[in-house]
Scaffold this active site. Structure first.
Site, mmCIF file in Angstrom:
data_model
loop_
_atom_site.group_PDB
_atom_site.id
_atom_site.type_symbol
_atom_site.label_atom_id
_atom_site.label_comp_id
_atom_site.label_asym_id
_atom_site.label_seq_id
_atom_site.Cartn_x
_atom_site.Cartn_y
_atom_site.Cartn_z
ATOM 1 N N LYS A 257 -10.410 8.881 -11.738
ATOM 2 C CA LYS A 257 -10.313 8.245 -10.250
ATOM 3 C C LYS A 257 -10.923 9.121 -9.301
ATOM 4 O O LYS A 257 -10.595 10.181 -9.018
ATOM 5 C CB LYS A 257 -8.963 7.878 -9.987
ATOM 6 C CG LYS A 257 -8.902 7.481 -8.284
ATOM 7 C CD LYS A 257 -7.354 7.088 -7.925
ATOM 8 C CE LYS A 257 -7.218 6.735 -6.281
ATOM 9 N NZ LYS A 257 -5.941 6.512 -5.701
ATOM 10 N N ASP A 262 -8.847 8.609 0.948
ATOM 11 C CA ASP A 262 -8.017 7.223 0.783
ATOM 12 C C ASP A 262 -7.342 7.058 1.984
ATOM 13 O O ASP A 262 -6.246 7.510 2.284
ATOM 14 C CB ASP A 262 -6.952 7.405 -0.419
ATOM 15 C CG ASP A 262 -6.167 6.040 -0.745
ATOM 16 O OD1 ASP A 262 -6.558 4.944 0.179
ATOM 17 O OD2 ASP A 262 -5.314 5.867 -1.441
ATOM 18 N N LYS A 269 -2.605 3.573 5.586
ATOM 19 C CA LYS A 269 -1.497 4.701 5.322
ATOM 20 C C LYS A 269 -0.975 5.088 6.882
ATOM 21 O O LYS A 269 -1.700 5.111 7.767
ATOM 22 C CB LYS A 269 -1.921 5.664 4.670
ATOM 23 C CG LYS A 269 -2.373 5.551 3.095
ATOM 24 C CD LYS A 269 -2.618 6.732 2.605
ATOM 25 C CE LYS A 269 -2.920 6.568 1.082
ATOM 26 N NZ LYS A 269 -1.916 6.117 0.041
ATOM 27 N N ASP A 280 -7.384 12.548 -3.332
ATOM 28 C CA ASP A 280 -7.394 11.469 -4.371
ATOM 29 C C ASP A 280 -8.468 11.054 -5.256
ATOM 30 O O ASP A 280 -8.617 10.244 -5.929
ATOM 31 C CB ASP A 280 -7.317 10.315 -3.284
ATOM 32 C CG ASP A 280 -6.440 9.092 -3.972
ATOM 33 O OD1 ASP A 280 -5.870 9.295 -4.665
ATOM 34 O OD2 ASP A 280 -6.869 7.908 -3.335
ATOM 35 N N ASP A 339 -4.420 -0.406 -0.323
ATOM 36 C CA ASP A 339 -4.158 0.755 -0.736
ATOM 37 C C ASP A 339 -4.126 0.974 -1.914
ATOM 38 O O ASP A 339 -4.010 2.170 -2.511
ATOM 39 C CB ASP A 339 -2.845 1.188 0.128
ATOM 40 C CG ASP A 339 -2.811 2.730 0.277
ATOM 41 O OD1 ASP A 339 -3.700 3.564 -0.107
ATOM 42 O OD2 ASP A 339 -1.838 3.366 0.680
ATOM 43 N N GLU A 341 -6.135 0.826 -4.247
ATOM 44 C CA GLU A 341 -7.745 0.815 -4.525
ATOM 45 C C GLU A 341 -7.938 1.600 -5.649
ATOM 46 O O GLU A 341 -8.939 1.250 -6.380
ATOM 47 C CB GLU A 341 -8.448 1.632 -3.467
ATOM 48 C CG GLU A 341 -8.451 3.128 -3.565
ATOM 49 C CD GLU A 341 -7.234 3.762 -3.220
ATOM 50 O OE1 GLU A 341 -6.130 3.245 -2.852
ATOM 51 O OE2 GLU A 341 -7.112 4.995 -3.404
ATOM 52 N N ARG A 343 -6.757 1.719 -8.788
ATOM 53 C CA ARG A 343 -6.728 0.727 -10.056
ATOM 54 C C ARG A 343 -8.093 -0.326 -9.882
ATOM 55 O O ARG A 343 -8.198 -0.551 -11.202
ATOM 56 C CB ARG A 343 -5.305 -0.023 -9.913
ATOM 57 C CG ARG A 343 -5.319 -0.879 -8.976
ATOM 58 C CD ARG A 343 -3.698 -1.364 -8.834
ATOM 59 N NE ARG A 343 -2.932 -0.330 -8.218
ATOM 60 C CZ ARG A 343 -1.377 -0.371 -8.121
ATOM 61 N NH1 ARG A 343 -0.870 -1.465 -8.392
ATOM 62 N NH2 ARG A 343 -0.392 0.626 -7.792
HETATM 63 N N1 BES Z 1 -3.577 7.646 -3.400
HETATM 64 C C1 BES Z 1 -2.724 6.756 -3.548
HETATM 65 C C2 BES Z 1 -1.586 7.411 -4.299
HETATM 66 C C3 BES Z 1 -0.851 8.842 -4.322
HETATM 67 C C4 BES Z 1 0.196 8.813 -3.078
HETATM 68 C C5 BES Z 1 -1.484 9.924 -4.600
HETATM 69 C C6 BES Z 1 0.603 10.125 -2.852
HETATM 70 C C7 BES Z 1 -1.136 11.033 -4.043
HETATM 71 C C8 BES Z 1 -0.023 11.385 -3.323
HETATM 72 C C9 BES Z 1 -2.668 5.377 -3.980
HETATM 73 O O1 BES Z 1 -4.362 5.133 -4.009
HETATM 74 C C10 BES Z 1 -2.022 4.611 -3.244
HETATM 75 O O2 BES Z 1 -2.260 4.517 -2.079
HETATM 76 N N2 BES Z 1 -0.859 4.116 -3.928
HETATM 77 C C11 BES Z 1 -0.024 3.261 -3.175
HETATM 78 C C12 BES Z 1 0.073 1.969 -4.260
HETATM 79 C C13 BES Z 1 0.981 0.794 -3.424
HETATM 80 C C14 BES Z 1 0.197 0.333 -2.367
HETATM 81 C C15 BES Z 1 1.111 -0.079 -4.598
HETATM 82 C C16 BES Z 1 1.383 3.909 -3.112
HETATM 83 O O3 BES Z 1 1.763 4.778 -4.404
HETATM 84 O O4 BES Z 1 2.111 3.837 -2.377
HETATM 85 ZN ZN ZN Z 2 -5.636 6.320 -3.857
HETATM 86 ZN ZN ZN Z 3 -4.429 4.090 -1.934
#
Ligand code: BES
Ligand code: ZN
Ligand code: ZN
Length: 489
Positions: A257, A262, A269, A280, A339, A341, A343
């Site tokens: 990824k 992000d 966020k 990220d 968010d 994104e 996947r």
């Molecule tokens: N990049 C984040 C995941 C992340 C969170 C990485 C904390 C490192 C530290 C990912 O893109 C994300 O935002 N995931 C969300 C998914 C949710 C919206 C289903 C999450 O984990 O909150």
């Molecule tokens: Zn992310």
């Molecule tokens: Zn995200």
């Protein structure tokens, strides 16, 4: 820094003795006491060889200024050697002379030379490269610095090779840490592409970079959708290939990824730790580092690395929740949350590598879900796989290297949570639970029936707290894990 492996006594005036808390400790301390001209009883009293314990002694005879005893605790593992040496050299940087002797022979630690050297070299990595005040160059780490490692004569050749590998791995790890630590205005998709191109030229692997127009022609619509909100820094799709073996060798596919920042997109966020989202692209970093090392170490394997690289930004053109998008696989995706994104971009990376390369094994790495951190904390990355043999292999290597993994289930019981009313699949589960697993169930759809796939959710591991920085910083997690795995293949 130059490393000399020797079997005679070192001429260095500063000498380090690493010691394990085992049955030989008393005897080893007696020998050192004699060498330094101190009483053995005093030394045994003052030094117990606990993990990271250290003791400095002034040498009593001419030509020996200082002796450091470094404790490794009981039964130290690879990661302990790295930790102890990185920490000691990092913290004593300012005091280090140009020439240092390291005695591995006394306690018979030759077999750990790779990890010891790796830790020492990593100590040279600093996060503050954007500071204007010139940093004082550490003599030991400069070109003229010398590390003399004393080993038993019959291990000279082995240690020579191991030390070189430890140093080469550390160099690449430091490059990846710097990339992860780079802020988003210094690191955007094109920068990841340039990193890959330069490494490919230097170490000998092929790199193809597709710009946004070419991504459109290829049909990488999920990647392009995430990139829509980022007009200044458009998407890049990076494909790397290292051929270290003939056609009969195993073909390994890696996908990382590469979200260089992000914000969450329209599903924005909170601002509290958003700055951490420069990390990220930790999955991309792991893939870049692994390919670089495979080429550098000339591993006899065929490796393909794919990095879908983009920012996830807020903009009038950005992807919106409810949008239905297409993807490289042809499947349609309902975007519930912009968010989620990672996947989306991985969906295209996985489908692309499967269709165009048919690898025997596919491993993807991604800072994918906060939910994985909720489950495993900052200790282990999540491993989700449809293959028990591959899982066991990776779990074993993770225990060995200390870049830990822990398996989470990928049962079909979770599959329906990703069903969409309007499209083939949605990008966010209907329930706020098991998020690391449902993310993996989403990805599984895009490997198109491949039966030897592992997904590593490294959200808690790519960027972390350490004694080497006040804020979180890059760890290069995955580089040592994957390199060790590939070395076994
Ligand atoms: N990049 C984040 C995941 C992340 C969170 C990485 C904390 C490192 C530290 C990912 O893109 C994300 O935002 N995931 C969300 C998914 C949710 C919206 C289903 C999450 O984990 O909150
Ligand atoms: Zn992310
Ligand atoms: Zn995200």
């Amino acid at each position: 820094m130059k490393i000399n492996i020797i079997s005679q006594n070192t001429a260095a005036k500063v000498i380090i003795f690493p010691l394990i808390d085992n049955d030989n400790l008393v005897e080893n301390l007696s020998k050192i006491a004699k060498h330094v001209g101190l009483s053995a009883e005093n030394l045994q009293q003052d030094f117990k060889a606990g993990l990271k314990e250290n003791l400095m002694l002034y040498g009593k005879h001419e030509g020996l200024e200082k002796v450091y005893l470094l404790g490794l605790g009981k039964n130290p593992k690879q990661a302990d050697f790295i930790k102890v040496f990185r920490s000691f050299f990092y913290n004593s940087k300012k005091k280090l002379p140009k020439n240092i002797g390291l005695k591995l022979k006394l306690a018979g630690l030759e077999e750990y030379a790779e990890f010891i050297v790796n830790g020492i070299c990593l100590a040279n990595y600093e996060v503050g490269i954007y500071k204007t005040e010139k940093k004082i160059e550490v003599d030991f780490f400069s070109e003229g610095g010398i590390l003399e490692i004393q080993v038993a004569e019959n291990t000279l050749e082995k240690v020579e090779i191991a030390a070189k590998i430890g140093q080469e791995i550390a160099e690449t790890q430091a490059r990846i840490m710097a990339l992860v630590d780079a802020p988003a205005n210094f690191k955007y998709p094109q920068k990841l592409a340039e990193f890959a191109i330069e490494a490919g030229e230097k170490y000998g692997f092929d790199v193809k970079v597709f710009d946004e127009k070419q991504c459109y022609e290829l049909g990488l619509h999920a990647l392009l959708s995430v990139g829509k909100g980022s007009t200044e820094n458009p998407v890049r799709f990076i494909v790397m290939e290292y051929k270290g073996s003939d056609e009969k060798g195993k073909k390994i596919g890696l996908v990382g990824k590469g979200v260089t920042f992000d914000t969450g997109g329209i599903s924005i966020k909170g601002s509290a730790s958003m700055s951490y989202m420069k990390s990220d692209m930790g999955g991309a970093g792991a893939v870049l580092g692994t390919i670089e090392l495979a080429a550098k170490l000339k591993l006899p394997i065929h490796l393909i690395g794919v990095i879908p690289a983009t920012e996830n930004c807020v903009d009038g053109n950005a992807l919106k929740p409810s949008d239905v998008i297409s993807s490289y696989s042809g499947k349609t995706i309902e975007v519930i949350d912009t968010d989620a994104e990672g996947r989306l971009v991985l969906a295209d990376g996985l489908a692309y590598i499967k269709k165009n390369y048919e690898p025997d094994i596919i491993v993807d790495l991604a800072t994918l879900t906060g939910n994985c951190i909720a489950a495993l904390g900052y200790v282990a990355a999540g491993l989700l796989s449809n293959n028990d043999e591959l899982s066991d292999k990776l779990l074993n290597i993770s225990q060995l290297t200390g870049e830990k993994l822990w398996r989470l289930p990928l049962w079909d019981d979770y599959k329906d949570m990703m069903n969409s009313d309007v499209a083939d699949i949605k990008n966010l589960s209907s329930m706020p639970l098991a998020g690391a697993i449902t993310a993996a169930k989403f990805l599984e759809v895009f490997i198109d029936g491949h039966t030897n796939w592992a997904h590593l959710d490294i959200a808690g591991l790519a960027f972390g707290d350490s004694e080497f920085a006040k804020m979180k910083s890059g760890t290069a997690y995955g580089v040592r894990l994957l390199t060790a795995w590939l070395r076994e293949i």
